[in-house]
Design a protein around this motif. Structure first.
Motif, PDB file in Angstrom:
ATOM      1  N   GLU A 102       1.416   8.643  -1.278  1.00 47.25           N
ATOM      2  CA  GLU A 102       2.629   8.210  -1.969  1.00 47.25           C
ATOM      3  C   GLU A 102       2.305   7.000  -2.827  1.00 47.25           C
ATOM      4  OE1 GLU A 102       6.278   7.621   0.301  1.00 47.25           O
ATOM      5  OE2 GLU A 102       5.455   8.878   1.910  1.00 47.25           O
ATOM      6  N   VAL A 103       3.046   6.875  -3.931  1.00 42.16           N
ATOM      7  CA  VAL A 103       2.966   5.683  -4.777  1.00 42.16           C
ATOM      8  C   VAL A 103       4.376   5.136  -4.924  1.00 42.16           C
ATOM      9  CG1 VAL A 103       2.385   4.729  -7.037  1.00 42.16           C
ATOM     10  CG2 VAL A 103       0.960   6.540  -6.050  1.00 42.16           C
ATOM     11  N   TRP A 104       4.540   3.873  -4.565  1.00 44.25           N
ATOM     12  CA  TRP A 104       5.803   3.160  -4.759  1.00 44.25           C
ATOM     13  C   TRP A 104       5.554   2.140  -5.862  1.00 44.25           C
ATOM     14  CZ3 TRP A 104       7.535   1.480   0.838  1.00 44.25           C
ATOM     15  CH2 TRP A 104       7.702   2.610   1.639  1.00 44.25           C
ATOM     16  N   HIS A 105       6.502   1.998  -6.781  1.00 42.85           N
ATOM     17  CA  HIS A 105       6.318   1.073  -7.896  1.00 42.85           C
ATOM     18  C   HIS A 105       7.659   0.555  -8.388  1.00 42.85           C
ATOM     19  CE1 HIS A 105       7.615   4.078 -10.897  1.00 42.85           C
ATOM     20  NE2 HIS A 105       7.086   4.937 -10.046  1.00 42.85           N
ATOM     21  N   SER A 106       7.610  -0.451  -9.252  1.00 44.80           N
ATOM     22  CA  SER A 106       8.817  -1.110  -9.744  1.00 44.80           C
ATOM     23  C   SER A 106       9.511  -0.335 -10.861  1.00 44.80           C
ATOM     24  CB  SER A 106       8.467  -2.511 -10.261  1.00 44.80           C
ATOM     25  OG  SER A 106       7.605  -2.400 -11.391  1.00 44.80           O
ATOM     26  N   VAL A 124      -2.518   8.241 -11.847  1.00 45.12           N
ATOM     27  CA  VAL A 124      -2.611   8.349 -10.388  1.00 45.12           C
ATOM     28  C   VAL A 124      -1.311   8.925  -9.829  1.00 45.12           C
ATOM     29  CG1 VAL A 124      -2.796   7.015  -8.234  1.00 45.12           C
ATOM     30  CG2 VAL A 124      -4.393   6.591 -10.123  1.00 45.12           C
ATOM     31  N   ILE A 125      -0.175   8.457 -10.311  1.00 42.46           N
ATOM     32  CA  ILE A 125       1.112   9.003  -9.860  1.00 42.46           C
ATOM     33  C   ILE A 125       1.163  10.502 -10.123  1.00 42.46           C
ATOM     34  CG2 ILE A 125       3.596   9.059 -10.337  1.00 42.46           C
ATOM     35  CD1 ILE A 125       3.400   5.984 -10.773  1.00 42.46           C
ATOM     36  N   LYS A 126       0.743  10.916 -11.289  1.00 42.97           N
ATOM     37  CA  LYS A 126       0.759  12.341 -11.637  1.00 42.97           C
ATOM     38  C   LYS A 126      -0.101  13.151 -10.659  1.00 42.97           C
ATOM     39  CE  LYS A 126      -0.306  15.598 -15.309  1.00 42.97           C
ATOM     40  NZ  LYS A 126      -0.940  15.814 -16.592  1.00 42.97           N
ATOM     41  N   ARG A 127      -1.311  12.655 -10.379  1.00 41.62           N
ATOM     42  CA  ARG A 127      -2.208  13.366  -9.475  1.00 41.62           C
ATOM     43  C   ARG A 127      -1.649  13.407  -8.057  1.00 41.62           C
ATOM     44  NH1 ARG A 127      -4.982  13.244  -5.562  1.00 41.62           N
ATOM     45  NH2 ARG A 127      -4.917  11.016  -5.236  1.00 41.62           N
ATOM     46  N   VAL A 128      -1.102  12.286  -7.600  1.00 44.74           N
ATOM     47  CA  VAL A 128      -0.530  12.225  -6.244  1.00 44.74           C
ATOM     48  C   VAL A 128       0.637  13.213  -6.129  1.00 44.74           C
ATOM     49  CG1 VAL A 128       0.736  10.737  -4.624  1.00 44.74           C
ATOM     50  CG2 VAL A 128      -1.342   9.887  -5.741  1.00 44.74           C
ATOM     51  N   LYS A 129       1.473  13.280  -7.139  1.00 43.54           N
ATOM     52  CA  LYS A 129       2.599  14.226  -7.121  1.00 43.54           C
ATOM     53  C   LYS A 129       2.103  15.672  -7.148  1.00 43.54           C
ATOM     54  CE  LYS A 129       6.199  13.212  -9.693  1.00 43.54           C
ATOM     55  NZ  LYS A 129       7.035  12.703 -10.815  1.00 43.54           N
ATOM     56  N   GLU A 130       1.030  15.942  -7.897  1.00 38.26           N
ATOM     57  CA  GLU A 130       0.455  17.289  -7.911  1.00 38.26           C
ATOM     58  C   GLU A 130      -0.043  17.684  -6.524  1.00 38.26           C
ATOM     59  OE1 GLU A 130      -2.569  17.027 -10.931  1.00 38.26           O
ATOM     60  OE2 GLU A 130      -1.120  17.268 -12.572  1.00 38.26           O
ATOM     61  N   ASP A 134       6.773  16.041  -5.575  1.00 41.22           N
ATOM     62  CA  ASP A 134       7.517  15.050  -6.353  1.00 41.22           C
ATOM     63  C   ASP A 134       8.011  13.877  -5.525  1.00 41.22           C
ATOM     64  OD1 ASP A 134       7.137  16.359  -8.749  1.00 41.22           O
ATOM     65  OD2 ASP A 134       9.042  17.440  -8.663  1.00 41.22           O
ATOM     66  N   SER A 135       8.249  14.088  -4.242  1.00 38.85           N
ATOM     67  CA  SER A 135       8.739  12.999  -3.392  1.00 38.85           C
ATOM     68  C   SER A 135       7.651  11.962  -3.113  1.00 38.85           C
ATOM     69  CB  SER A 135       9.296  13.541  -2.080  1.00 38.85           C
ATOM     70  OG  SER A 135       8.260  14.166  -1.337  1.00 38.85           O
ATOM     71  N   ALA A 136       6.442  12.181  -3.603  1.00 38.40           N
ATOM     72  CA  ALA A 136       5.341  11.238  -3.393  1.00 38.40           C
ATOM     73  C   ALA A 136       5.446  10.018  -4.296  1.00 38.40           C
ATOM     74  CB  ALA A 136       3.998  11.930  -3.617  1.00 38.40           C
ATOM     75  N   GLU A 137       6.415  10.001  -5.207  1.00 36.12           N
ATOM     76  CA  GLU A 137       6.638   8.844  -6.086  1.00 36.12           C
ATOM     77  C   GLU A 137       7.985   8.230  -5.756  1.00 36.12           C
ATOM     78  OE1 GLU A 137       7.078   7.609 -10.792  1.00 36.12           O
ATOM     79  OE2 GLU A 137       7.228   9.712 -10.221  1.00 36.12           O
ATOM     80  N   THR A 138       7.998   6.907  -5.559  1.00 38.98           N
ATOM     81  CA  THR A 138       9.237   6.188  -5.301  1.00 38.98           C
ATOM     82  C   THR A 138       9.320   4.999  -6.240  1.00 38.98           C
ATOM     83  OG1 THR A 138       9.244   6.816  -2.966  1.00 38.98           O
ATOM     84  CG2 THR A 138      10.568   4.891  -3.575  1.00 38.98           C
ATOM     85  N   GLU A 139      10.409   4.938  -6.988  1.00 38.90           N
ATOM     86  CA  GLU A 139      10.668   3.752  -7.801  1.00 38.90           C
ATOM     87  C   GLU A 139      11.521   2.817  -6.961  1.00 38.90           C
ATOM     88  OE1 GLU A 139      13.041   2.510 -11.807  1.00 38.90           O
ATOM     89  OE2 GLU A 139      11.776   4.313 -11.929  1.00 38.90           O
ATOM     90  N   LEU A 140      10.995   1.640  -6.684  1.00 38.29           N
ATOM     91  CA  LEU A 140      11.664   0.682  -5.813  1.00 38.29           C
ATOM     92  C   LEU A 140      12.805  -0.015  -6.550  1.00 38.29           C
ATOM     93  CD1 LEU A 140       8.459  -0.898  -4.288  1.00 38.29           C
ATOM     94  CD2 LEU A 140      10.000   0.732  -3.178  1.00 38.29           C
ATOM     95  N   SER A 141      13.855  -0.312  -5.817  1.00 38.58           N
ATOM     96  CA  SER A 141      14.935  -1.132  -6.355  1.00 38.58           C
ATOM     97  C   SER A 141      15.547  -1.916  -5.206  1.00 38.58           C
ATOM     98  CB  SER A 141      15.994  -0.279  -7.057  1.00 38.58           C
ATOM     99  OG  SER A 141      16.570   0.626  -6.160  1.00 38.58           O
TER     100      SER A 141
END
Length: 173
Positions: A102-106, A124-130, A134-141
């Motif tokens: 997973e990748v979490w980012h701002s 990297v986000i694209k590869r991780v999601k592949e 799709d749930s492997a990316e989280t935009e933090l807030s």
């Protein structure tokens, strides 16, 4: 064969709920967080940088590869606090060394000074999601509620709206 990274960093008792390891990487940051999850630990890496000056800083990709050898190289989460070079340098090498789940980012887009590192983050986000969906990316807030991770909880207090506006203005530079 001895695995010094594992021997020094990995908890030897599940009495440890959370362990933080602050790494010396020169300018910037890189922190390992181990969170108990039953009888093992979830591994999180917050930011990554390398010691370009050669002042004895740690090679984070090599350290993480050694640390996670017994977990089949699985890094549960890579967290990027903000997309500046000194928080993303060596990310491409980390991606080659371990399996990021997973990748979490701002969600911020930096100005041109940091664009190359940001582009690597996006790759990297694209590869991780592949590899992990799709749930492997989280935009933090920011939020006022806790979220469970393993046997612990975490809060995201930023980016608050005023910080987000300041960082987004950087994109125009």
């Amino acid at each position: 064969m001895s695995n010094v990274a594992r021997e020094v960093i990995w908890p030897t008792s599940t009495d440890v709920l959370v362990r933080f390891v602050f790494l010396y990487v020169g300018q910037g940051d890189s922190t390992i967080v181990l969170v108990r999850s039953g009888t093992t630990y979830k591994t999180i890496l917050v930011d990554i940088n390398r010691d370009k000056e050669g002042n004895g800083g740690i090679s984070v990709p090599r350290l993480m590869k050694d640390l996670l050898a017994e977990q089949s190289g699985k890094l549960e989460i890579f967290v990027n606090t903000h997309p500046h070079n000194d928080h993303l340098d060596d990310l491409e090498e980390l991606d080659k060394a371990v399996d990021i789940h997973e990748v979490w980012h701002s969600g911020h887009v930096p100005g041109k000074e940091h664009r190359a590192s940001y582009d690597v983050l996006q790759q990297v986000i694209k590869r991780v999601k592949e590899n992990h969906g799709d749930s492997a990316e989280t935009e933090l807030s920011g939020s006022r509620s806790a979220t469970a991770i393993g046997d612990a909880e975490y809060y995201v207090l930023a980016p608050a709206e005023h910080e987000k506006a300041e960082l987004e203005a950087e994109s125009d530079e």
